[in-house]
Write an enzyme that holds these catalytic residues in place. Structure first.
Site, PDB file in Angstrom:
ATOM      1  N   GLY A  80       0.796  -1.155   0.003  1.00 23.62           N
ATOM      2  CA  GLY A  80      -0.066   0.031   0.037  1.00 23.62           C
ATOM      3  C   GLY A  80       0.712   1.393   0.118  1.00 23.62           C
ATOM      4  O   GLY A  80       0.347   2.311   0.048  1.00 23.62           O
ATOM      5  N   CYS A 136     -27.527  -9.636 -16.775  1.00 16.43           N
ATOM      6  CA  CYS A 136     -27.020  -9.502 -18.150  1.00 16.43           C
ATOM      7  C   CYS A 136     -27.885  -9.683 -19.217  1.00 16.43           C
ATOM      8  O   CYS A 136     -28.259 -10.962 -19.384  1.00 16.43           O
ATOM      9  CB  CYS A 136     -25.490 -10.110 -17.980  1.00 16.43           C
ATOM     10  N   CYS A 157     -25.757 -13.133 -21.155  1.00 14.99           N
ATOM     11  CA  CYS A 157     -25.564 -14.066 -20.611  1.00 14.99           C
ATOM     12  C   CYS A 157     -26.395 -14.664 -19.158  1.00 14.99           C
ATOM     13  O   CYS A 157     -26.318 -15.446 -18.566  1.00 14.99           O
ATOM     14  CB  CYS A 157     -23.996 -14.343 -20.218  1.00 14.99           C
ATOM     15  N   CYS A 187     -22.454  -7.517 -19.073  1.00 14.49           N
ATOM     16  CA  CYS A 187     -21.271  -7.998 -18.366  1.00 14.49           C
ATOM     17  C   CYS A 187     -20.325  -6.877 -18.708  1.00 14.49           C
ATOM     18  O   CYS A 187     -20.149  -6.898 -19.959  1.00 14.49           O
ATOM     19  CB  CYS A 187     -20.901  -9.252 -18.333  1.00 14.49           C
ATOM     20  N   CYS A 215     -18.620 -13.066 -20.008  1.00  8.77           N
ATOM     21  CA  CYS A 215     -19.748 -13.167 -20.647  1.00  8.77           C
ATOM     22  C   CYS A 215     -19.794 -14.078 -21.581  1.00  8.77           C
ATOM     23  O   CYS A 215     -20.711 -15.112 -21.697  1.00  8.77           O
ATOM     24  CB  CYS A 215     -20.024 -11.658 -21.005  1.00  8.77           C
TER      25      CYS A 215
END
Lengths: 308, 260
Positions: free
Chosen positions: A40, A249, A252, A274, A280
């Site tokens: 970080g 979606c 899909c 997606c 997808c």
């Protein structure tokens, strides 16, 4: 170890392997090692000019160039899609200068360079995720002085980060930050997860893959080693939440993935798809169908464009 | 409170040099809890230098600043680690700037301004922070409905009161003020002084207030230090210094004010 392009006719014979010279790669690797050692923490590095404008992923490209080897398989995504301009040009860049294999399949890639999204498919220990970061400093918009933000990181003075979240709630009634949502890394450093939607924040936590972040314009590198604790900041009475969608979606039928809204005409019709094109496509191959799928597979290129 | 008579702050032989130039020289004093000390003097006499050095913003060339901390007892503020010092500065101390724009975050709401110190010391409950901010807004006589407004939409006097609220929310014991009424018109000054006097009394604050306005000094401070060319030339109870000035410069200063 100098590596030059194996087949000059196909590649870029005047360039070193993966475009950057070996000294530069070594410098970047040093920064990466330090970044991995201090999860970080933003490590400054001597960012180079790349043959693309700032904002197009120069930081991510440099990190990828420093870690890629001839046996790697590269996948590049932009907003989750493999076929948008940014993704295509970066993929071609490495296909040409490093002659590495490229793929659109998340599972087959050893290095995934991304702008904005983390693939829906869970990543493995032998994979590296490289982020393109525009603004690495999470405190920047509240405290413009770099000297001061560094001091705040050093002394763990992160109250200011909550001032931003407070302001969100007081204006919108909830934490309205939806991307670049600040996280606490390993209980020590507050980190900007780059412009990824907060939907992806939970995936960063305890991820098996190594995550590397490169900011080209600001010349900063930071990292999350595998299995690092990543916690999204919040209030006790306003806990962190990810986005949800009422729709599925259109192609899909997925309900668990990050969806892009696509405007279909000027009559108010729209659909959701997606944002992760590979996810997808894989679901469609497996026989999943959404309401807008008419078994005439919409080319992924079209879907990518519409998603922009 | 067994430490009632222990000094809260002890400044000893404080000297600040800017190269060969004197910022302030050999200043020593003590401040007890609940005591208000005024520092007056003409422009360039070293008041602000002294205040910055005492409030840990500028390390003095010589001398010490000792503070009676809540936990660790008496500590030299310049011997503390930077982390400890900054924690002290945003919890037990407060600094009210002359220009509220220096002390406020102008791009976040009044509520967030007041809440910042609370969040900085680990408060993570939005509802509590907000109600605390709201009650402080009331204490400095700003309407509750302005809680979500930006300070830039406030008048100068309101901004100054907001700055005070923002500083006092962590219940500091020592407040530094640098010309808190400068730049405000006379009626607003009067209201602000009235408010300050009330808060100082109710919260038992120790205050060091720098001003060039003797009326402000007379109204707020118990004791007065008069500075000239970096040195303290006269020091005593406010009424005593203002009514019976001993030093020629103080006499000049006092006589330069229109008396009724």
């Amino acid at each position: 170890m100098e590596q030059t392009v194996k087949n000059p006719a196909d590649g870029a014979p005047d360039y070193n392997f993966a475009y950057l010279d070996e000294q530069t790669k070594r410098m970047i690797r040093r920064a990466l090692l330090k970044a991995v050692a201090i999860p970080g923490y933003q490590v400054p590095f001597a960012g180079r000019e790349m043959p693309m404008p700032y904002g197009w992923g120069t930081g991510g490209v440099q990190v990828t160039a420093a870690v890629i080897g001839p046996n790697d398989t590269l996948k590049v995504i932009d907003q989750g899609a493999d076929d948008t301009t940014n993704a295509v040009s970066i993929r071609q860049f490495f296909a040409k200068t490093a002659q590495v294999a490229t793929t659109e399949k998340t599972a087959e890639a050893s290095i995934i360079q991304t702008r904005h999204r983390i693939p829906e498919k869970e990543l493995r220990e032998d994979q590296v995720l490289v982020y393109q970061v525009p603004i690495p400093e999470p405190l920047r918009f509240l405290e413009p002085r770099e000297t001061e933000t560094r001091k705040m990181h050093a002394l763990e003075e992160y109250g200011l980060m909550h001032v931003k979240l407070y302001e969100d709630i007081s204006r919108h009634g909830h934490i309205a930050t939806t991307y670049a949502y600040p996280v606490m890394v390993d209980d020590r450093y507050v980190m900007d997860p780059s412009p990824t939607p907060k939907f992806d924040n939970p995936k960063m936590n305890n991820m098996a893959a190594l995550q590397l972040f490169g900011a080209g314009r600001e010349k900063r590198i930071y990292a999350l080693p595998p299995y690092t604790k990543v916690k999204s900041l919040d209030f006790e009475d306003h806990p962190f939440e990810v986005q949800t969608w009422e729709d599925e979606c259109g192609m899909c039928g997925a309900r668990d993935s990050y969806l892009d809204e696509v405007i279909l005409d000027d009559q108010g019709n729209r659909m959701f798809v997606c944002s992760d094109t590979d996810y997808c496509a894989e679901r469609q191959e497996a026989g999943h169908r959404g309401p807008q799928h008419h078994d005439q597979p919409l080319g992924t290129a079209d879907r990518g464009k519409a998603a922009e | 409170m067994t430490q009632m008579n222990e000094p809260l702050l002890r400044v000893d032989n404080l000297t600040m040099m800017y190269g060969d130039r004197v910022g302030c020289k050999d200043v020593s004093f003590e401040l007890r809890p609940g005591e208000v000390l005024g520092i007056v003097g003409e422009s360039g006499s070293g008041k602000s230098t002294l205040l910055r050095s005492i409030s840990a913003q500028q390390e003095p060339t010589k001398g010490t600043v000792e503070y009676q901390t809540r936990i660790d007892g008496v500590r030299d503020v310049y011997q503390m680690s930077e982390a400890q010092r900054r924690l002290l500065m945003r919890t037990d101390w407060a600094f009210v700037h002359q220009n509220p724009r220096d002390g406020l975050r102008m791009n976040v709401s009044a509520g967030a301004n007041i809440g910042e110190r609370l969040m900085a010391i680990g408060d993570r409950h939005y509802g509590n922070i907000r109600s605390n901010a709201d009650s402080w807004l009331g204490k400095v006589e700003i309407a509750s409905e302005r809680l979500d407004d930006l300070p830039s939409t406030f008048s100068g006097g309101m901004q100054q009161r907001l700055q005070i609220a923002r500083n006092l929310v962590t219940s500091p014991r020592l407040v530094f003020m640098d010309e808190p009424t400068g730049g405000l018109d006379v009626s607003v000054q009067a209201r602000l002084l009235d408010l300050l006097r009330g808060l100082v009394h109710d919260l038992n604050l120790a205050v060091i207030i720098v001003t060039h306005d003797l009326a402000v000094a007379r109204l707020l401070s118990h004791r007065l230090m008069v500075m000239q060319q970096g040195k303290v030339i006269e020091h005593g109870l406010t009424d005593q210094v203002l009514d019976d000035p001993q030093h020629p410069y103080t006499q000049l200063l006092v006589s330069s004010i229109l008396q009724n």
